[in-house]
Design a protein around this motif. Structure first.
Motif, short mmCIF file in Angstrom:
data_model
loop_
_atom_site.label_atom_id
_atom_site.label_comp_id
_atom_site.label_asym_id
_atom_site.label_seq_id
_atom_site.Cartn_x
_atom_site.Cartn_y
_atom_site.Cartn_z
N LEU A 34 4.81 -182.81 29.63
CA LEU A 34 3.73 -182.70 30.73
C LEU A 34 3.35 -181.33 30.80
O LEU A 34 4.11 -180.41 30.75
CB LEU A 34 4.58 -183.16 32.13
CG LEU A 34 5.02 -184.47 32.08
CD1 LEU A 34 5.89 -184.60 33.45
CD2 LEU A 34 4.00 -185.66 31.91
N ALA A 35 2.10 -180.90 30.86
CA ALA A 35 1.58 -179.86 31.09
C ALA A 35 0.77 -179.65 32.22
O ALA A 35 -0.03 -180.48 32.56
CB ALA A 35 0.62 -179.49 29.89
N ALA A 36 0.65 -178.43 33.05
CA ALA A 36 -0.28 -178.38 34.32
C ALA A 36 -0.17 -176.64 34.42
O ALA A 36 0.62 -176.11 33.92
CB ALA A 36 0.34 -179.12 35.30
N ARG A 37 -1.15 -176.32 35.09
CA ARG A 37 -1.05 -174.95 35.30
C ARG A 37 0.20 -174.56 36.30
O ARG A 37 0.69 -173.43 36.04
CB ARG A 37 -2.45 -174.52 36.19
CG ARG A 37 -3.49 -174.33 35.43
CD ARG A 37 -4.66 -173.74 36.02
NE ARG A 37 -5.25 -175.13 37.07
CZ ARG A 37 -6.42 -175.02 37.69
NH1 ARG A 37 -7.12 -173.93 37.91
NH2 ARG A 37 -6.82 -176.28 38.39
N SER A 38 0.48 -175.50 37.13
CA SER A 38 1.99 -175.21 37.81
C SER A 38 2.67 -176.38 37.72
O SER A 38 2.27 -177.45 38.07
CB SER A 38 1.74 -175.18 39.05
OG SER A 38 2.82 -174.84 40.05
N VAL A 39 3.99 -176.31 37.28
CA VAL A 39 4.94 -177.23 37.01
C VAL A 39 5.91 -177.45 37.97
O VAL A 39 6.89 -178.33 37.78
CB VAL A 39 5.33 -177.34 35.50
CG1 VAL A 39 4.49 -177.38 34.47
CG2 VAL A 39 6.30 -176.09 35.24
N ASP A 40 5.91 -176.59 38.96
CA ASP A 40 6.94 -176.64 39.96
C ASP A 40 7.20 -178.03 40.60
O ASP A 40 8.38 -178.25 41.14
CB ASP A 40 6.76 -175.65 40.98
CG ASP A 40 6.53 -174.19 40.29
OD1 ASP A 40 7.25 -173.98 39.20
OD2 ASP A 40 6.15 -173.18 41.05
N LYS A 41 6.15 -178.79 41.03
CA LYS A 41 6.05 -180.08 41.75
C LYS A 41 6.44 -181.18 40.73
O LYS A 41 6.55 -182.42 41.23
CB LYS A 41 4.93 -180.22 42.55
CG LYS A 41 4.83 -179.19 43.45
CD LYS A 41 3.35 -179.48 44.36
CE LYS A 41 2.96 -178.46 45.27
NZ LYS A 41 2.01 -178.84 46.16
N LEU A 42 6.78 -180.98 39.45
CA LEU A 42 6.99 -182.02 38.44
C LEU A 42 8.17 -182.31 37.89
O LEU A 42 8.76 -182.95 37.20
CB LEU A 42 6.17 -181.66 37.17
CG LEU A 42 4.61 -181.58 37.45
CD1 LEU A 42 3.71 -181.28 36.01
CD2 LEU A 42 3.88 -182.94 37.87
N ALA A 43 9.21 -181.46 38.77
CA ALA A 43 10.78 -181.38 38.33
C ALA A 43 11.55 -182.75 38.40
O ALA A 43 11.83 -183.28 37.54
CB ALA A 43 11.51 -180.54 38.83
N ASP A 44 11.02 -183.57 39.31
CA ASP A 44 11.73 -184.75 39.87
C ASP A 44 11.01 -185.96 38.73
O ASP A 44 11.88 -186.62 38.11
CB ASP A 44 11.30 -185.31 41.05
CG ASP A 44 12.04 -184.56 42.28
OD1 ASP A 44 13.19 -183.83 41.69
OD2 ASP A 44 11.85 -184.44 43.36
N LEU A 45 9.79 -185.68 38.45
CA LEU A 45 8.94 -186.75 37.37
C LEU A 45 9.60 -186.29 35.91
O LEU A 45 10.04 -187.19 35.20
CB LEU A 45 7.47 -186.44 37.51
CG LEU A 45 6.77 -187.36 36.36
CD1 LEU A 45 6.83 -188.81 36.68
CD2 LEU A 45 5.39 -186.70 36.33
N ALA A 46 9.72 -185.05 35.64
CA ALA A 46 10.52 -184.83 34.39
C ALA A 46 12.04 -185.33 34.29
O ALA A 46 12.23 -185.88 33.24
CB ALA A 46 10.45 -183.53 34.09
N ALA A 47 12.55 -185.15 35.46
CA ALA A 47 14.22 -185.83 35.23
C ALA A 47 14.03 -187.23 35.15
O ALA A 47 14.91 -187.74 34.41
CB ALA A 47 14.62 -185.21 36.64
N GLY A 48 12.98 -187.85 35.88
CA GLY A 48 13.03 -189.37 35.81
C GLY A 48 12.69 -189.95 34.55
O GLY A 48 12.87 -191.19 34.05
N THR A 49 11.88 -189.27 33.78
CA THR A 49 11.18 -189.71 32.63
C THR A 49 11.79 -188.89 31.25
O THR A 49 11.41 -189.30 30.29
CB THR A 49 9.64 -189.48 32.61
OG1 THR A 49 9.33 -188.02 32.63
CG2 THR A 49 9.12 -190.52 33.63
N GLY A 50 12.53 -188.00 31.47
CA GLY A 50 12.82 -187.03 30.23
C GLY A 50 11.94 -186.44 29.57
O GLY A 50 12.00 -186.04 28.62
N ALA A 51 10.84 -186.05 30.48
CA ALA A 51 9.73 -185.27 29.82
C ALA A 51 10.14 -184.00 29.99
O ALA A 51 10.84 -183.32 30.83
CB ALA A 51 8.53 -185.68 30.83
N ALA A 52 9.51 -183.17 28.84
CA ALA A 52 9.64 -181.77 28.72
C ALA A 52 8.26 -181.11 29.57
O ALA A 52 6.97 -181.61 29.40
CB ALA A 52 9.17 -181.54 27.13
#
Length: 234
Positions: A34-52
């Motif tokens: 997952l890439a975005a200018r700011s990834v601060d709000k994506l932590a839960d999504l990354a944890a749930g999907t195993g995403a980098a």
């Protein structure tokens, strides 16, 4: 022949469609970045999907190259599915628009798509395998009053996708432009207006449509689809 995909990168990930795509790809057993200018709000999504997670401004060539370089070790190889979901939304009367803000909007919506596609294609072409998927909008095919910058960018992204489909598909890279022709349902809200059921698009349903594209036999690849809500109220 239906190709098999193992690693996906979503550029412009967020809580709506980007999150739905991440869940869908992870559910298919794919590794996800997952890439975005700011990834601060994506932590839960990354944890749930195993995403980098990787911070990246897609309008900057150096950051895009760094993104792909960092991502390959995290995913165990280069992504064979890349979704460009980023856009710069800017609205207002023509005479009041700030030229610099318009330029930034175009850089994100269209130029960023070019940079990401170029970096992805350089890695996909040697294997003659991969998929480039671009997220379009109603503005991809119709310019609305007060929304000239967004239409300019989305028209440009559509042109990029159409050109790349003709150039890259004969070399094994499936290129498709997805016109999301309507409002995407906000996952933070419960339901839809009582007087307008089915008036927005479910992000999970959109994600499944992206997955359907990946499942197409190469003898019948689509280069563009338009997704609309059951009841159009726009």
């Amino acid at each position: 022949m239906v190709p098999l995909y193992q690693r996906a990168l979503i550029v412009g990930a967020g809580s709506g469609l980007g999150a739905a795509l991440a869940r869908h790809f992870a559910g298919r057993g794919m590794r996800v970045g997952l890439a975005a200018r700011s990834v601060d709000k994506l932590a839960d999504l990354a944890a749930g999907t195993g995403a980098a997670l990787h911070a990246c401004d897609a309008s900057r060539p150096g950051e895009v190259e760094a993104l792909f370089a960092r991502l390959e070790p995290a995913l165990g190889g280069h992504p064979d599915v890349v979704v460009y979901n980023a856009s710069g939304r800017l609205r207002g009367p023509l005479v009041d628009l700030d030229p610099e803000a318009v330029a930034r909007s175009l850089m994100v919506t269209a130029y960023g798509g070019f940079l990401v596609a170029q970096a992805a294609a350089r890695r996909m072409l040697p294997a003659r395998h991969g998929a480039l998927l671009f997220t379009g909008a109603s503005a991809s095919v119709k310019g609305f009053a007060g929304s000239a910058p967004f239409a300019m960018g989305k028209f440009g992204l559509r042109g990029l996708a159409e050109s790349l489909s003709r150039e890259l598909q004969p070399q094994g890279i499936h290129v498709a432009h997805v016109i999301v022709d309507g409002a995407i349902r906000n996952p933070a809200r419960s339901g839809e207006p009582a007087d307008a059921p089915d008036s927005t698009l479910d992000p999970d349903a959109i994600a499944r449509a992206y997955g359907d594209i990946l499942g197409q036999d190469r003898s019948a690849w689509t280069s563009e689809i338009a997704l609309r809500p059951f009841v159009e109220r726009f």
